[in-house]
Scaffold this motif. Sequence first.
Motif, mmCIF file in Angstrom:
data_model
loop_
_atom_site.group_PDB
_atom_site.id
_atom_site.type_symbol
_atom_site.label_atom_id
_atom_site.label_comp_id
_atom_site.label_asym_id
_atom_site.label_seq_id
_atom_site.Cartn_x
_atom_site.Cartn_y
_atom_site.Cartn_z
ATOM 1 N N GLU A 1 6.607 -2.258 -6.101
ATOM 2 C CA GLU A 1 5.735 -3.381 -6.473
ATOM 3 C C GLU A 1 4.413 -2.882 -7.049
ATOM 4 O O GLU A 1 3.908 -3.419 -8.049
ATOM 5 N N ILE A 2 3.846 -1.845 -6.442
ATOM 6 C CA ILE A 2 2.572 -1.295 -6.912
ATOM 7 C C ILE A 2 2.715 -0.740 -8.322
ATOM 8 O O ILE A 2 1.795 -0.844 -9.144
ATOM 9 N N CYS A 3 3.889 -0.171 -8.631
ATOM 10 C CA CYS A 3 4.125 0.374 -9.973
ATOM 11 C C CYS A 3 4.339 -0.714 -11.012
ATOM 12 O O CYS A 3 4.000 -0.531 -12.179
ATOM 13 N N ILE B 1 -2.145 -2.566 1.299
ATOM 14 C CA ILE B 1 -3.528 -2.241 1.652
ATOM 15 C C ILE B 1 -3.733 -0.735 1.716
ATOM 16 O O ILE B 1 -4.763 -0.207 1.281
ATOM 17 N N ILE B 2 -2.716 -0.008 2.221
ATOM 18 C CA ILE B 2 -2.835 1.441 2.368
ATOM 19 C C ILE B 2 -2.658 2.161 1.036
ATOM 20 O O ILE B 2 -3.450 3.053 0.680
ATOM 21 N N ASN C 1 -4.635 13.107 -19.238
ATOM 22 C CA ASN C 1 -3.735 12.614 -20.282
ATOM 23 C C ASN C 1 -2.272 12.696 -19.848
ATOM 24 O O ASN C 1 -1.378 12.937 -20.654
ATOM 25 N N LYS C 2 -2.031 12.517 -18.534
ATOM 26 C CA LYS C 2 -0.684 12.584 -17.985
ATOM 27 C C LYS C 2 -0.275 11.276 -17.310
ATOM 28 O O LYS C 2 0.719 11.228 -16.595
ATOM 29 N N ASP C 3 -1.049 10.230 -17.509
ATOM 30 C CA ASP C 3 -0.736 8.937 -16.904
ATOM 31 C C ASP C 3 0.589 8.426 -17.481
ATOM 32 O O ASP C 3 0.738 8.326 -18.709
ATOM 33 N N VAL D 1 -4.575 4.207 -3.328
ATOM 34 C CA VAL D 1 -4.091 5.562 -3.636
ATOM 35 C C VAL D 1 -3.469 5.588 -5.027
ATOM 36 O O VAL D 1 -3.705 6.508 -5.817
ATOM 37 N N ALA D 2 -2.658 4.542 -5.328
ATOM 38 C CA ALA D 2 -2.017 4.470 -6.643
ATOM 39 C C ALA D 2 -3.060 4.336 -7.753
ATOM 40 O O ALA D 2 -2.952 4.985 -8.800
#
Length: 510
Positions: A419-421, A348-349, A365-367, A353-354
């Motif tokens: 996990e978020i990644c 949730i936090i 263009n740096k993703d 942000v990610a």
Amino acid sequence: MPNNLQQNDQAFFGHPKPLKSLFFTELWERFSYYGIRPLLILYMAALVSEGGLGLDRPSASATVGLFAGSMYLMTILGGWVADNWLGQAKSVWYGSIIIALGHLSIALTALFSPFFFYFGLVLIVIGSGLFKTCISVIVGTLYSAQDSRRDAGFSIFYMGINLGSFIAPLLTGFLIKDYGWHIGFGIGGIGMLIALVIFRWIAVPQLEHTNTLNGQANTWNSAVNDNPNAPKWVMLFLSIVAVIVGLTATGVIQVNPIAVVTYLTISICIIVASYFSYLYFFTHLESIDKKKILICLVLFVAAALFWAAFEQKPTSFNLFAQDFTDRHVLGFEVPAVWFQSANPLFIIIFAPVAAWLWVKLGKRNKDPSYISKFIIALLLAAAGFLVMTFASYSVLNHPNSLVSPMWLISTLLLMTLGEICLSPVGLSTMTKLAPTIMRGQIMGLWFTASALGNLMAGLIGGHVSASEIANLPTLFLRCVIALLIGAIVLFLLRKPILKLVNDCHEQKAG
């Protein structure tokens, strides 16, 4: 026009009105699941004199892995039943009822026999197979393909998942301390009853009203395909399950959970490898699609490795919290299962942000590529298990004292960031890479990676105990090494994979 009607429906934070009821349906369903999941291994491993089943920890952990892994596998069958017979809405409704009956069966274990516990797990697996996939599909039907609100709508829906996951362990952990295991299991059942009431008498009427305005088919009675043989296949499957359950209950079949999980894990690996080979060699795909299949296979293996580490939360991490962690705060003993709420809280936090970070980097263009994000996920998971390695050394060096809870919290933070990644990125990437004619099959294989990870985690997680304390550092360090090897292999394959992707784009453009 349908698109205009959808855009004008902004009753819930600028989104269609049914999203609100679906949000709370999913919240309470996840509440029911994550309310009981962390209790399972503690209950099964507890002595009979303490109200538990008295299983050895490896068997208890394997059972948890089998339970969670089977749930993901069952989504494949549940999706087929929805498409060919019941439709999405009825599948969610009947799935909810079956899950609620599963919770009731588990709660009755105290009055009758352990059979009701295992029968309840079977019911929850079958019900979740119907529920889990279909409610996400229904959320997707709220938006047209061109509706810019789709991704944001799923983000709101995903927040409901994490709110339910966050609240459930806090409540059940508090209740079992004073009132026993079965109150915790019963609360999960109440959550499921709330979910099915919200869905049937609030969500469904709203969906039918919305579909009527959009000129779409009635939600309750619609299925993509009307297969007259589907009920027969379903009845055959349920009959086989009933026979197996009956033979097991009467002692004719002796079930060894560790052996079942081991053979099932090996079988899934063989089936997945065979199926990818079939897709590559025998489906007459074009060269561009064969390259995509290879990339999907690499991502599948990486995802299965990550989930094998991540899904040790309800097993090895749960046991570590109970046995070796100082849980006393200002005279209050924090229930071990409360640590399970750390992951959804961190989601949730940090998930917003990610998302903001990926967008900001994308504008420059740096993703990072999805391969880089997978590598980061594996490295974060490895770092998490390295923390647990140091924590286990601390346990060995101070055998008469408990370790700080910050070890576990730090590990859970690192695993959540991983996990978020990996999770949302992997889901999005597979939908893009999967050849159009077999997109559903590839997505089914993607969820199979989660099933495989849960099974492997179940085999690993039962070895956390006082009797095996000397092996703890080695156990966690092996996980670190496996994850690092996975990250290194992905890094070595990164350039070839990105070249394959570029070749695919060039062929498509050509």
